[in-house]
Motif scaffolding. Structure first.
Motif, PDB file in Angstrom:
ATOM      1  N   SER A 154      15.900  59.970 113.727  1.00 46.69           N
ATOM      2  CA  SER A 154      14.781  59.822 112.773  1.00 46.69           C
ATOM      3  C   SER A 154      13.410  60.000 113.448  1.00 46.69           C
ATOM      4  O   SER A 154      12.490  60.559 112.854  1.00 46.69           O
ATOM      5  N   LYS A 165      12.924  63.666 113.866  1.00 44.80           N
ATOM      6  CA  LYS A 165      12.662  64.291 112.558  1.00 44.80           C
ATOM      7  C   LYS A 165      11.191  64.135 112.186  1.00 44.80           C
ATOM      8  O   LYS A 165      10.571  65.049 111.642  1.00 44.80           O
ATOM      9  N   ASN A 197      10.436  66.941 109.597  1.00 44.40           N
ATOM     10  CA  ASN A 197      11.687  67.122 108.844  1.00 44.40           C
ATOM     11  C   ASN A 197      12.158  68.569 108.738  1.00 44.40           C
ATOM     12  O   ASN A 197      12.935  68.908 107.857  1.00 44.40           O
ATOM     13  N   ASP A 198      11.656  69.428 109.621  1.00 50.51           N
ATOM     14  CA  ASP A 198      12.088  70.829 109.623  1.00 50.51           C
ATOM     15  C   ASP A 198      13.412  70.927 110.397  1.00 50.51           C
ATOM     16  O   ASP A 198      13.454  70.732 111.606  1.00 50.51           O
ATOM     17  N   GLU A 199      14.477  71.257 109.670  1.00 53.22           N
ATOM     18  CA  GLU A 199      15.829  71.241 110.257  1.00 53.22           C
ATOM     19  C   GLU A 199      15.971  72.223 111.428  1.00 53.22           C
ATOM     20  O   GLU A 199      16.571  71.894 112.447  1.00 53.22           O
ATOM     21  N   SER A 200      15.400  73.433 111.275  1.00 56.68           N
ATOM     22  CA  SER A 200      15.568  74.419 112.350  1.00 56.68           C
ATOM     23  C   SER A 200      14.793  74.003 113.604  1.00 56.68           C
ATOM     24  O   SER A 200      15.249  74.221 114.732  1.00 56.68           O
ATOM     25  N   LEU A 251      14.267  70.885 114.409  1.00 61.67           N
ATOM     26  CA  LEU A 251      15.055  69.770 114.943  1.00 61.67           C
ATOM     27  C   LEU A 251      16.184  70.313 115.820  1.00 61.67           C
ATOM     28  O   LEU A 251      16.423  69.804 116.922  1.00 61.67           O
ATOM     29  N   ILE A 252      16.842  71.367 115.356  1.00 62.07           N
ATOM     30  CA  ILE A 252      17.932  71.975 116.134  1.00 62.07           C
ATOM     31  C   ILE A 252      17.397  72.513 117.464  1.00 62.07           C
ATOM     32  O   ILE A 252      18.032  72.355 118.505  1.00 62.07           O
ATOM     33  N   TYR A 311      25.764  68.235 115.888  1.00 64.76           N
ATOM     34  CA  TYR A 311      24.891  69.355 115.511  1.00 64.76           C
ATOM     35  C   TYR A 311      25.355  70.728 115.990  1.00 64.76           C
ATOM     36  O   TYR A 311      24.876  71.745 115.497  1.00 64.76           O
TER      37      TYR A 311
END
Length: 250
Positions: A142, A145, A150-153, A155-156, A246
């Motif tokens: 969290s 994030k 909160n951008d998933e790509s 975060l990856i 992930y």
């Protein structure tokens, strides 16, 4: 009775009477436990602060500091999870209650049999082991994030950097540990700490600060090694869980 849980268990015996300690030692050494002995409550508290123990056998009445007061201090300052078994020649209800209210898990009245003592040890060591494994540590991303909005790509990308950086960091830590290089150990801990804290993971035996200060003042002793191994294990949990959660698809 599963006596396997006793093997290698670190037991602290706190009793002011040498004969009692010899009796306990005679019983417990048959089960290959690691025993340490102290003769009053003050020493029991100091020992528990400096060394990891799995269970304490605590005489209720001792000079300098009673086992009851020592238990209160251990519960307040050190740990709620270490099982503490009270030992006393008194079966008076008020003393039994005082021991349990101070935070002892159980109270055994002397003279006790080997079976009584071993049954109690097995019960509390199994219970403590179960508690430890049931609070399995899991990563929480969290904080990361929030950093990446909160951008998933993104975060990856950050997590990819983590599984590239963490193994190298742990490897350097292991090398510094193998050569007892205090400066290198403290540098690595300083860099590793925020990365694990961003995943809401912490070592279970000590804080990063305490470990770093211990290395500075005492150096690489037996306890520092245990704490460092705990840090390494925490890092390995982080790597494993990031990959599992992930990057398993790849």
């Amino acid at each position: 009775k599963n006596v396997d849980v006793l093997k290698g268990a670190r037991i602290l015996v706190a009793d002011d009477y040498p004969l009692n300690r010899i009796l306990i030692k005679t019983i417990l050494e048959k089960y290959e436990m690691q025993l340490s002995e102290v003769e009053n409550g003050e020493l029991a508290v100091a020992f528990t602060e400096s060394m990891p123990v799995d269970l304490i056998l605590m005489d209720a009445q001792m000079p300098v500091m009673s086992g009851i007061d020592a238990t209160r201090l251990i519960r307040k300052r050190i740990s709620n999870n270490i099982p503490i078994i009270g030992l006393s020649a008194s079966a008076l209800a008020n003393e039994v209650n005082e021991c349990l209210n101070a935070g002892m898990n159980e109270y055994i009245i002397k003279p006790y049999t080997e079976l009584e003592l071993i049954t109690s040890l097995v019960k509390w060591l199994e219970s403590s082991k179960h508690d430890h494994s049931s609070t399995e540590r899991t990563i929480d991303v969290s904080i990361l994030k929030d950093y990446v909005g909160n951008d998933e790509s993104l975060l990856i990308n950050v997590l990819e950097a983590y599984i590239s950086f963490l193994p190298q960091s742990l490897e350097r830590l292991k090398i510094a540990l193998s050569t007892s290089d205090v400066d290198a150990l403290r540098t690595e801990l300083h860099q590793l700490r925020p990365n694990l804290e961003n995943l809401k993971l912490s070592p279970t035996m000590c804080t990063f600060n305490d470990l770093s200060n211990r290395l500075k003042t005492i150096g690489v002793d037996e306890t520092s090694v245990l704490y460092l191994q705990d840090v390494i294990e925490t890092g390995e949990i982080a790597i494993h869980q990031i990959k599992d959660k992930y990057f398993k698809r790849e």
